[in-house]
Enzyme design. Sequence first.
Site, PDB file in Angstrom:
ATOM      1  CE1 TYR A 164      -2.819 -10.297   0.572  1.00  0.00           C
ATOM      2  CE2 TYR A 164      -4.847  -9.038   0.704  1.00  0.00           C
ATOM      3  CZ  TYR A 164      -3.594  -9.342   1.192  1.00  0.00           C
ATOM      4  OH  TYR A 164      -3.108  -8.691   2.298  1.00  0.00           O
ATOM      5  CG  ASP A 191       4.267 -10.185   6.379  1.00  0.00           C
ATOM      6  OD1 ASP A 191       5.087 -11.062   6.709  1.00  0.00           O
ATOM      7  OD2 ASP A 191       3.933  -9.982   5.197  1.00  0.00           O
ATOM      8  CG  HIS A 245      -1.026  -9.582   4.931  1.00  0.00           C
ATOM      9  ND1 HIS A 245      -0.735  -9.186   3.663  1.00  0.00           N
ATOM     10  CD2 HIS A 245       0.153  -9.900   5.520  1.00  0.00           C
ATOM     11  CE1 HIS A 245       0.590  -9.252   3.466  1.00  0.00           C
ATOM     12  NE2 HIS A 245       1.135  -9.683   4.588  1.00  0.00           N
ATOM     13  CB  CYS A 253      -0.831   0.075   1.267  1.00  0.00           C
ATOM     14  SG  CYS A 253      -1.610  -1.434   1.646  1.00  0.00           S
TER      15      CYS A 253
END
Length: 704
Positions: free
Chosen positions: A182, A277, A185, A41
């Site tokens: 995806y 992460d 996360h 991001c």
Amino acid sequence: MEDMVSWGEKRERPARYDVLFEPVKIGPVTARNRFYQVPHCNGMGYRDPTALAHMRGVKAEGGWAVVCTEQVEFHHTSEITPFIELRLWDDRDIPALARMADKIHEHGSLAGIELAYNGMNGPNLYSREVPMGPAHLPVATFTYDPVQARRMDGEDIRNIRKWHLAAVKRARRAGFDLIYVYAAHALGFLHHFLSRRYNQRTDEYGGPIENRVRLLREITEETKEAVGDTCAVPVRISVDELLGEGGLYKEEVEDMIGLMADLPDLWDVTLAGWENDSRTSRFAEEGAQEPFIAGVRRLTSRPVVGVGRYTSVDRMVSLVNKGIMDMIGAARPSIADPFLPRKIEEGRFDDIRECIGCNICVSGDFTMSPIRCTQNPTMAEEWRKGWHPEKIRRKASDKPVLVVGAGPAGLEAAQALGKRGYDVTLAEAGTELGGRVLKEARLPGLSAWVRVVDYRRMQLQQLPNVETYFDSRLTADDILSFGIPRVAIATGATWRADGVGHLHTMPISMAEGARIFSPSDVMEGKGPEGGRVVVFDDDHYYMGGVMAEVMAERGCETVYVTPASEASTWTRNTMEQHFIQKRLLEKGVTIRPFTALDAVDEGEAIVSCVFTGRRERLAADAVLLVTARLPNEALFLALKERREEWADAGIESVSVIGDAQAPATIAHATYAGRRYAEELDTKPLPEGALPFRREITELLPLDQ
Ligand code: ADP
Ligand code: SF4
């Protein structure tokens, strides 16, 4: 075309690094080397598409063989507002994405797109659609939105598969070479389906891992079928949520990966949530993910990529040679140095700008603003300002420059001006380069920050036109006597010790004999060495928490007082708050939230509740105030006062930059230094003009 200078001499690289430049086949496409910019991001997304396209393009230019988007929301029934990501809701979104893919292709890299459906991770504040997930549960957002997701039924699941497929086709039309599924996360529906934490379904999508993995498998199969041999299909998954058996854990996820083995064209493996992460260097070493990723390679014949804030080349080589990863994934190292791969390839190790692991970049996402980087002040300014991390406009005059102060602002200004070709004198009062960074890097957990100084020192060493003088605390008389035509004052700031901060805009009352200290004192080795200490944090970034840690380590009985609801509250934006609070508690620090320090008596701190004003006296042998800083602006003001002497002295301009102008983060300081260097001798902008480019949403005709 402007006359740009680039720098750096190509050298021999050790043969053992050659392995990093081998091509890697990812399904039907081939990456030219092993450097892989994983999705990240950046706070630009659909609002700043051209700026974003250029930022990704610079990464490709810098040698990342694969360059990916951030999350791309693929259907309007799931968006993550207020956070700004990319969108692929219909054909109208294709041109913005195509512009990015083109920029990446211009430099011979592969473009990857991360399609995302946040599901119960997005409150849908913009679309006002009802969020969906595997179960009826409150949305799992950082902002505790008072919204629940509804449980998806069979029809919803069929729809979502259809929507994903439509987005895959659009992504292909936009020109992407890798189209992600995806599932990582804890940020999207596929992760939620994998994890028992969210998925307690009793249908064919819940229960045993074969069922929980079903939707991921179906969507991967459909994606692969739709793209045929035109694109690769990576799957991104989290190997562990670090919640023990209550969440996804390594053995379970390895079984899931085993079930899909060679179905994806690449496995991109991470930890969940994102804060685990992308931990800061204060809380995790380089490669902290390695033990979690280590087992994946034996489960599949497909390439594996993972991250670990890798900047050590030997470490990267060993990961490949040990068969842990086939490609070196990076988000932050590629932000701090978009040219990391090229520099390794060309043996330019002294030119590498290593990520310091501060997560200022992450804060862009959390504050909904374009990404900023402490190490790389050109980040997100590639198009807005025409800045480039490895090129700069050639000097436009032969007039030398004096930079006063070698903190991050002065260092950045001096090296960037030197690269432009100016003769630069850098004068530093102390005996070392680095200013505040050097001092802060000696505090617990912050040693990696010294890289801000290391990079700039290495650059200065290569610039014969920059002369550095130590032990040179300059006065206005000195500067007037030198007669150097341009002067940049970067003399930094000092922590104040009068209680003024966000809460108190006027000094608080303090008894004569009270022992009061500031972080500046503590960094000079002064301050309490034991006894009862009250640390008052009205700064709210990292310094208050770090000071409490230092006090605890010095054996003080430490009470941390903050008007906020938690320790170091701004560090929510760097995803550290939780780790900081935990560390303070574990070190025995007492945390007093919602509390103001009102006054200091001898041996006592007078505090009050921020809601009721109810007062209390805390025994305190010393009080450490972490509230605000004052610019060291005396030199600048003295020179300004003597303006009429400038012309005779040969001085044309005097500017104040960085903390000496207004104290802020180190990222603000490197930016200020860069800006001074970039803008010297540029044509002044017309009155009222913006100093950056911006894109404006196209207006539709009113009746459409
Ligand atoms: P910034 O973050 O803005 O770069 P820092 O506080 O890190 O600011 O750095 C300021 C540097 O300027 C320090 O290294 C300090 O020693 C130096 N300095 C302060 N005053 C003078 C002066 N009058 N002459 C030369 N150097 C100075
Ligand atoms: Fe690394 Fe900090 Fe830059 Fe992020 S902002 S890339 S953590 S140096």
